[in-house]
Design a protein around this motif. Structure first.
Motif, mmCIF file in Angstrom:
data_model
loop_
_atom_site.group_PDB
_atom_site.id
_atom_site.type_symbol
_atom_site.label_atom_id
_atom_site.label_comp_id
_atom_site.label_asym_id
_atom_site.label_seq_id
_atom_site.Cartn_x
_atom_site.Cartn_y
_atom_site.Cartn_z
ATOM 1 N N LEU A 272 0.842 -1.210 0.000
ATOM 2 C CA LEU A 272 0.000 0.000 0.000
ATOM 3 C C LEU A 272 0.873 1.255 0.000
ATOM 4 C CD1 LEU A 272 -2.853 1.262 0.339
ATOM 5 C CD2 LEU A 272 -2.562 1.030 2.807
ATOM 6 N N THR A 273 1.915 1.238 0.816
ATOM 7 C CA THR A 273 2.805 2.396 0.905
ATOM 8 C C THR A 273 3.563 2.584 -0.414
ATOM 9 O OG1 THR A 273 3.009 2.000 3.274
ATOM 10 C CG2 THR A 273 4.658 3.423 2.283
ATOM 11 N N GLY A 274 3.973 1.489 -1.025
ATOM 12 C CA GLY A 274 4.648 1.568 -2.320
ATOM 13 C C GLY A 274 3.727 2.144 -3.395
ATOM 14 N N HIS A 275 2.480 1.715 -3.362
ATOM 15 C CA HIS A 275 1.472 2.247 -4.302
ATOM 16 C C HIS A 275 1.340 3.759 -4.141
ATOM 17 C CE1 HIS A 275 -2.539 2.787 -6.117
ATOM 18 N NE2 HIS A 275 -2.855 3.400 -5.009
ATOM 19 N N TRP A 276 1.234 4.195 -2.884
ATOM 20 C CA TRP A 276 1.109 5.638 -2.637
ATOM 21 C C TRP A 276 2.377 6.378 -3.066
ATOM 22 C CZ3 TRP A 276 -1.044 4.493 2.860
ATOM 23 C CH2 TRP A 276 -2.447 4.495 2.844
ATOM 24 N N TYR A 277 3.519 5.825 -2.679
ATOM 25 C CA TYR A 277 4.786 6.527 -2.930
ATOM 26 C C TYR A 277 5.019 6.690 -4.434
ATOM 27 C CZ TYR A 277 9.420 8.223 -1.801
ATOM 28 O OH TYR A 277 10.515 9.029 -1.651
ATOM 29 N N ARG A 278 4.756 5.616 -5.176
ATOM 30 C CA ARG A 278 4.966 5.666 -6.640
ATOM 31 C C ARG A 278 3.979 6.634 -7.293
ATOM 32 N NH1 ARG A 278 2.749 2.221 -10.961
ATOM 33 N NH2 ARG A 278 1.648 1.083 -9.348
ATOM 34 N N ASN A 279 2.696 6.539 -6.888
ATOM 35 C CA ASN A 279 1.675 7.367 -7.543
ATOM 36 C C ASN A 279 1.793 8.836 -7.177
ATOM 37 O OD1 ASN A 279 -0.109 5.691 -9.288
ATOM 38 N ND2 ASN A 279 -0.070 4.454 -7.426
ATOM 39 N N ALA A 280 2.282 9.127 -5.974
ATOM 40 C CA ALA A 280 2.424 10.527 -5.552
ATOM 41 C C ALA A 280 3.369 11.283 -6.478
ATOM 42 C CB ALA A 280 2.935 10.584 -4.115
ATOM 43 N N PRO A 283 1.954 13.004 -12.422
ATOM 44 C CA PRO A 283 1.215 14.276 -12.563
ATOM 45 C C PRO A 283 -0.210 14.148 -12.008
ATOM 46 C CG PRO A 283 2.171 13.563 -14.667
ATOM 47 C CD PRO A 283 2.352 12.429 -13.704
ATOM 48 N N GLU A 284 -0.759 15.253 -11.531
ATOM 49 C CA GLU A 284 -2.132 15.269 -10.982
ATOM 50 C C GLU A 284 -3.123 14.865 -12.086
ATOM 51 O OE1 GLU A 284 -3.700 15.936 -7.430
ATOM 52 O OE2 GLU A 284 -2.642 17.807 -7.722
ATOM 53 N N PRO A 285 -3.974 13.876 -11.845
ATOM 54 C CA PRO A 285 -4.965 13.534 -12.873
ATOM 55 C C PRO A 285 -6.070 14.593 -12.921
ATOM 56 C CG PRO A 285 -5.296 12.176 -10.933
ATOM 57 C CD PRO A 285 -4.110 13.056 -10.639
ATOM 58 N N PRO A 286 -6.709 14.777 -14.087
ATOM 59 C CA PRO A 286 -7.769 15.787 -14.160
ATOM 60 C C PRO A 286 -8.933 15.421 -13.243
ATOM 61 C CG PRO A 286 -7.624 14.487 -16.210
ATOM 62 C CD PRO A 286 -6.485 14.072 -15.341
ATOM 63 N N GLY A 287 -9.525 16.412 -12.620
ATOM 64 C CA GLY A 287 -10.727 16.186 -11.811
ATOM 65 C C GLY A 287 -10.443 15.635 -10.422
ATOM 66 N N ALA A 288 -9.188 15.518 -10.032
ATOM 67 C CA ALA A 288 -8.896 14.988 -8.691
ATOM 68 C C ALA A 288 -7.854 15.862 -7.997
ATOM 69 C CB ALA A 288 -8.419 13.546 -8.794
ATOM 70 N N PRO A 289 -8.185 17.140 -7.784
ATOM 71 C CA PRO A 289 -7.208 18.029 -7.153
ATOM 72 C C PRO A 289 -6.866 17.545 -5.751
ATOM 73 C CG PRO A 289 -9.378 19.058 -7.212
ATOM 74 C CD PRO A 289 -9.476 17.794 -8.020
ATOM 75 N N GLY A 290 -5.596 17.590 -5.416
ATOM 76 C CA GLY A 290 -5.201 17.191 -4.069
ATOM 77 C C GLY A 290 -4.847 15.726 -3.927
ATOM 78 N N LEU A 291 -5.118 14.913 -4.957
ATOM 79 C CA LEU A 291 -4.870 13.471 -4.830
ATOM 80 C C LEU A 291 -3.392 13.167 -4.614
ATOM 81 C CD1 LEU A 291 -5.818 10.527 -4.933
ATOM 82 C CD2 LEU A 291 -5.586 10.608 -7.427
ATOM 83 N N ARG A 292 -2.507 13.806 -5.405
ATOM 84 C CA ARG A 292 -1.070 13.510 -5.286
ATOM 85 C C ARG A 292 -0.506 13.976 -3.942
ATOM 86 N NH1 ARG A 292 -1.939 9.771 -8.563
ATOM 87 N NH2 ARG A 292 -1.838 10.235 -10.780
#
Ligand SMILES: Nc1ncnc2c1ncn2[C@@H]1O[C@H](COP(=O)(O)OP(=O)(O)OP(=O)(O)O)[C@@H](O)[C@H]1O
Ligand SMILES: [Mg+2]
Length: 311
Positions: A272-280, A283-292
């Protein structure tokens, strides 16, 4: 009056008139108010509707060719087969018109739970997880989720970063990449289990209903798996809400859902932490401000917990 969505969410007035009329007919009176709740990162309609009768309903809707519709229909199926007493709202119906599908769910009245230390909501949530995972999922639930791959089982990230480490990777993470990738590599073979898994447990996927107390919503990722998944997902959220990592690490060590299988819990937490770390880092995807930014903070919380589990 419609309240503007906090993120890029569709509004009730964006829904084609044909579907709005279909819903109003099914619900028995006209919609007088539609409120888009704060929280979450989705772009679909998710709104609390008030009718002229005064009754309230919660509706999620997306175009039929949007993958969110499959997720919403999966959620509806799950809500229908959860065991009595599960912390979930009741499914009220599925309606299709104008190339859209809407799922109508009983409205929960209240804020998101407060997972910060002074509140009792975190304790209530741990207790709900204890109850939810203490026995195998009922057959109807297992059957309903059997065709849907587990999102939790596919989580990873450290393997990708280890294969091609970015030049600007944090030094302490670079030093631990091998260890983290090895822990994560153990996860897929441990990811099967017979317990109910919500699969996306954060404060914004819970409502503290005035009557029912803390209730889990957004069951779109529900599946079966080992008992630890939801408790280990909740743990970094508690750190984000202000709990000391040492306290959360202790809770995770002792909770019924995680205590019996520490290796599975650690492997899942690493994935789970690896998923977050890699995805953070994407680039920010459209329509999801704040996700990264959220993924960045969540990865740091996950790493803090892993430190305690491995020391
Ligand atoms: N039954 C309900 N009654 C009242 N409010 C609800 C209900 N279900 C969800 N909500 C609120 O609506 C928000 C969005 O709902 P939900 O999380 O199900 O939608 P989503 O589009 O799948 O979200 P995400 O952004 O997580 O992808 C939740 O954060 C919660 O505040
Ligand atoms: Mg949600």
């Amino acid at each position: 009056m419609s309240v503007l969505p906090p993120s890029g969410r569709l509004r009730w007035t964006d829904v084609p008139a044909l579907l709005r009329t279909r819903l109003e007919t099914a619900l028995g009176s006209s919609v007088t108010d539609a409120v888009t709740p704060a929280g979450g990162f989705g772009h679909q309609l998710a709104a609390a509707l008030t009718l002229t009768s005064g009754r309230r309903f919660f509706v999620k809707a997306a175009p039929d060719d949007d993958p969110l519709t499959d997720a919403n229909v999966h959620e509806a199926t799950v809500l229908d087969v959860l065991p009595p007493g599960a912390p979930a709202p009741e499914l009220l119906g599925i309606h299709r018109a104008a190339g859209r599908t809407a799922v109508v769910i009983a409205h929960l009245d209240g804020p998101h739970p407060d997972l910060s230390p002074p509140s009792g909501d975190a304790g209530q949530t741990w207790a709900l997880l204890d109850k939810l995972t203490s026995s195998p999922a009922p057959a109807a639930y297992t059957e309903a989720v059997s065709g849907t791959p587990s999102g939790a089982a596919g989580l990873h990230g450290w393997d990708v970063l280890r294969a091609d480490p970015p030049g600007d990777l944090d030094l302490d993470v670079r030093d631990r990449l091998h260890e983290l990738a090895e822990l994560e590599a153990a996860w897929p073979s441990l990811a099967q289990g017979d317990r109910i898994v919500h699969g996306d447990l954060r404060a914004d996927n819970m409502v503290r209903d005035h009557q029912q107390g803390v209730t889990f919503v957004d069951w779109a990722h529900a599946t079966t798996g080992p008992a630890c998944i939801d408790a280990a997902s909740l743990a970094p959220q508690l750190i984000l809400a202000g709990h000391a990592p040492a306290d959360v690490a202790r809770l995770l060590r002792d909770h019924s859902a995680t205590a019996t299988d520490p290796d599975t819990t650690t492997a899942f937490l690493a994935a789970l932490t690896g998923h977050w770390y890699r995805n953070a880092r994407k680039p920010e995807p459209p329509g999801a401000p704040g996700l990264r930014a959220y993924q960045h903070r969540a990865a740091a919380a996950g790493l803090a917990l892993l430190d305690y589990r491995l020391s």
